[in-house]
Design a protein around this motif. Structure first.
Motif, mmCIF file in Angstrom:
data_model
loop_
_atom_site.group_PDB
_atom_site.id
_atom_site.type_symbol
_atom_site.label_atom_id
_atom_site.label_comp_id
_atom_site.label_asym_id
_atom_site.label_seq_id
_atom_site.Cartn_x
_atom_site.Cartn_y
_atom_site.Cartn_z
ATOM 1 N N ASP A 90 5.126 18.035 4.327
ATOM 2 C CA ASP A 90 4.625 17.114 5.359
ATOM 3 C C ASP A 90 3.188 16.697 5.065
ATOM 4 O OD1 ASP A 90 6.995 17.145 6.731
ATOM 5 O OD2 ASP A 90 6.389 18.729 8.128
ATOM 6 N N ASP A 91 2.362 17.667 4.641
ATOM 7 C CA ASP A 91 0.961 17.349 4.329
ATOM 8 C C ASP A 91 0.872 16.364 3.161
ATOM 9 O OD1 ASP A 91 0.142 19.025 6.332
ATOM 10 O OD2 ASP A 91 -0.318 20.720 5.019
ATOM 11 N N ILE A 92 1.665 16.625 2.103
ATOM 12 C CA ILE A 92 1.635 15.742 0.935
ATOM 13 C C ILE A 92 2.187 14.372 1.297
ATOM 14 C CG2 ILE A 92 2.491 15.404 -1.419
ATOM 15 C CD1 ILE A 92 2.626 18.451 -1.673
ATOM 16 N N ARG A 93 3.232 14.349 2.143
ATOM 17 C CA ARG A 93 3.810 13.068 2.569
ATOM 18 C C ARG A 93 2.770 12.252 3.341
ATOM 19 N NH1 ARG A 93 7.653 14.970 5.153
ATOM 20 N NH2 ARG A 93 9.335 14.845 3.612
ATOM 21 N N ASP A 94 1.964 12.930 4.160
ATOM 22 C CA ASP A 94 0.897 12.224 4.881
ATOM 23 C C ASP A 94 -0.085 11.596 3.893
ATOM 24 O OD1 ASP A 94 1.997 12.897 7.302
ATOM 25 O OD2 ASP A 94 0.703 14.635 7.641
ATOM 26 N N GLU A 95 -0.419 12.359 2.827
ATOM 27 C CA GLU A 95 -1.316 11.807 1.800
ATOM 28 C C GLU A 95 -0.673 10.599 1.122
ATOM 29 O OE1 GLU A 95 -2.993 14.564 -0.997
ATOM 30 O OE2 GLU A 95 -2.887 16.212 0.426
ATOM 31 N N ALA A 96 0.627 10.724 0.836
ATOM 32 C CA ALA A 96 1.347 9.616 0.185
ATOM 33 C C ALA A 96 1.363 8.379 1.081
ATOM 34 C CB ALA A 96 2.769 10.043 -0.163
ATOM 35 N N ASP A 97 1.579 8.593 2.379
ATOM 36 C CA ASP A 97 1.590 7.462 3.319
ATOM 37 C C ASP A 97 0.211 6.796 3.378
ATOM 38 O OD1 ASP A 97 4.211 7.981 3.852
ATOM 39 O OD2 ASP A 97 3.841 9.060 5.731
ATOM 40 N N GLU A 98 -0.829 7.619 3.387
ATOM 41 C CA GLU A 98 -2.192 7.075 3.405
ATOM 42 C C GLU A 98 -2.474 6.290 2.123
ATOM 43 O OE1 GLU A 98 -6.829 8.670 3.636
ATOM 44 O OE2 GLU A 98 -5.170 10.039 4.082
ATOM 45 N N MET A 99 -2.003 6.848 0.982
ATOM 46 C CA MET A 99 -2.208 6.159 -0.291
ATOM 47 C C MET A 99 -1.408 4.857 -0.335
ATOM 48 S SD MET A 99 -3.819 6.019 -3.051
ATOM 49 C CE MET A 99 -4.611 7.619 -2.846
ATOM 50 N N HIS A 100 -0.232 4.843 0.279
ATOM 51 C CA HIS A 100 0.568 3.614 0.327
ATOM 52 C C HIS A 100 -0.166 2.537 1.124
ATOM 53 C CE1 HIS A 100 3.982 0.937 0.407
ATOM 54 N NE2 HIS A 100 3.903 0.872 1.723
ATOM 55 N N GLU A 101 -0.802 2.940 2.226
ATOM 56 C CA GLU A 101 -1.572 1.975 3.019
ATOM 57 C C GLU A 101 -2.717 1.394 2.191
ATOM 58 O OE1 GLU A 101 -2.840 3.889 6.568
ATOM 59 O OE2 GLU A 101 -0.815 4.153 7.377
ATOM 60 N N LYS A 102 -3.363 2.230 1.397
ATOM 61 C CA LYS A 102 -4.463 1.756 0.561
ATOM 62 C C LYS A 102 -3.937 0.863 -0.571
ATOM 63 C CE LYS A 102 -7.747 5.407 1.630
ATOM 64 N NZ LYS A 102 -8.692 6.406 1.115
ATOM 65 N N PHE A 103 -2.739 1.202 -1.072
ATOM 66 C CA PHE A 103 -2.100 0.335 -2.070
ATOM 67 C C PHE A 103 -1.840 -1.046 -1.468
ATOM 68 C CE2 PHE A 103 2.218 -1.329 -2.751
ATOM 69 C CZ PHE A 103 2.035 -1.927 -3.992
#
Length: 296
Positions: free
Chosen positions: A209-222
């Motif tokens: 869940d923590d890594i998925r949150d990071e991935a979601d944040e990185m997707h927003e920045k992408f």
């Protein structure tokens, strides 16, 4: 974690810029838009790659959690199997011990004194008879008591001797109970291991869940970088289109100028030609103009 886009580096384009800036200024602006677009596309690509790496790590953690879940469930199944076997063996042992108690009750082995105690009491009475001075009445009572003890001893000895199965039944009951204890120990061990895998599963899901949150944040920045790159590309295309329009306008103006000059040259040549027809002497420049106009 990727930093936010530096908006100060973005290139802005207004409609006024398109319509009023010179061709040279627009060429420079197109270069700036192109360079910023390329930088943003590179940034978006890096962020997409990092997002994909994080999503891959998320899947790894989810797979790890699933493995712990499956192992936990397997162990819990074994716990249930050993628990059922333990309960069956305990029930069997209880039945055997109940039979032991019934046999003891039938033989009255739980009432009165055991054989060793009776034997000791008989020896004490016989020693008393041999060492003490007793009256006839006392000695008679003592002898009767000794006989009574001997009869009781013999009776109990015969009862024990008649039941050779009692010890075997006790041993069997204890073996069954011991086997039940072994299964109980397995229940405890397996349940502890199942709990460990359960805890590891919970931890793996939490990390996922923590890594998925990071991935979601990185997707927003992408998305932010890609949208900014797309806007710069669209503005770059608009400037390129405006430059083509200016090139076309320049060419049209040049063509118009050439047409005008050709028309003027033809009119001048026609005038010279008419003078020539009228017998006027032409100088070299006039002749060259006629030749150029195709009149000679």
């Amino acid at each position: 974690m990727a930093e936010s886009i530096e908006t100060s580096k973005n290139v802005e384009l207004t409609e006024d810029d398109l319509q009023n800036k010179s061709k040279g200024q627009l060429i420079k602006l197109a270069g700036q838009l192109r360079d910023r677009r390329n930088d943003l596309n590179q940034m978006a690509s890096e962020r997409a790659s990092e997002r994909d790496d994080l999503n891959a790590k998320t899947r790894e953690k989810v797979d790890e959690a699933q493995e712990h879940r499956e192992k936990r469930d397997e162990l819990n199944e074994l716990v249930q199997e050993h628990k059922q076997k333990r309960n069956e063996l305990n029930a069997e042992a209880n039945e055997l011990f109940d039979k032991v108690e019934e046999m003891k009750s039938d033989l009255e082995l739980d009432d009165g004194k055991d054989l060793e105690q009776l034997e000791s009491e008989i020896e004490d009475l016989e020693f008393k008879q041999q060492t003490e001075v007793l009256s006839s009445e006392e000695e008679k009572e003592l002898i009767e008591k000794i006989e009574s003890k001997r009869e009781e001893y013999q009776s109990r000895k015969e009862k024990v001797g008649q039941n050779d199965d009692l010890d075997g039944l006790v041993e069997e009951a204890e073996e069954v109970r011991s086997e039940a204890s072994t299964h109980h120990q397995k229940v405890t061990e397996l349940a502890d291991k199942a709990q460990e895998h359960h805890n590891q599963m919970i931890e793996a899901y939490r990390e996922a869940d923590d890594i998925r949150d990071e991935a979601d944040e990185m997707h927003e920045k992408f998305v932010d970088a890609q949208e900014a790159a797309d806007r710069h590309h669209e503005d770059f295309v608009r400037v390129q289109k405006r430059l083509r329009e200016l090139d076309k306008q320049e060419e049209e103006e040049k063509q118009s100028s050439r047409d005008q000059k050709r028309k003027e040259a033809e009119e001048e040549a026609e005038e010279i030609y008419q003078r020539f027809k009228e017998g006027e002497t032409l100088d070299t420049e006039d002749l060259m103009k006629l030749q150029k106009a195709g009149r000679l």
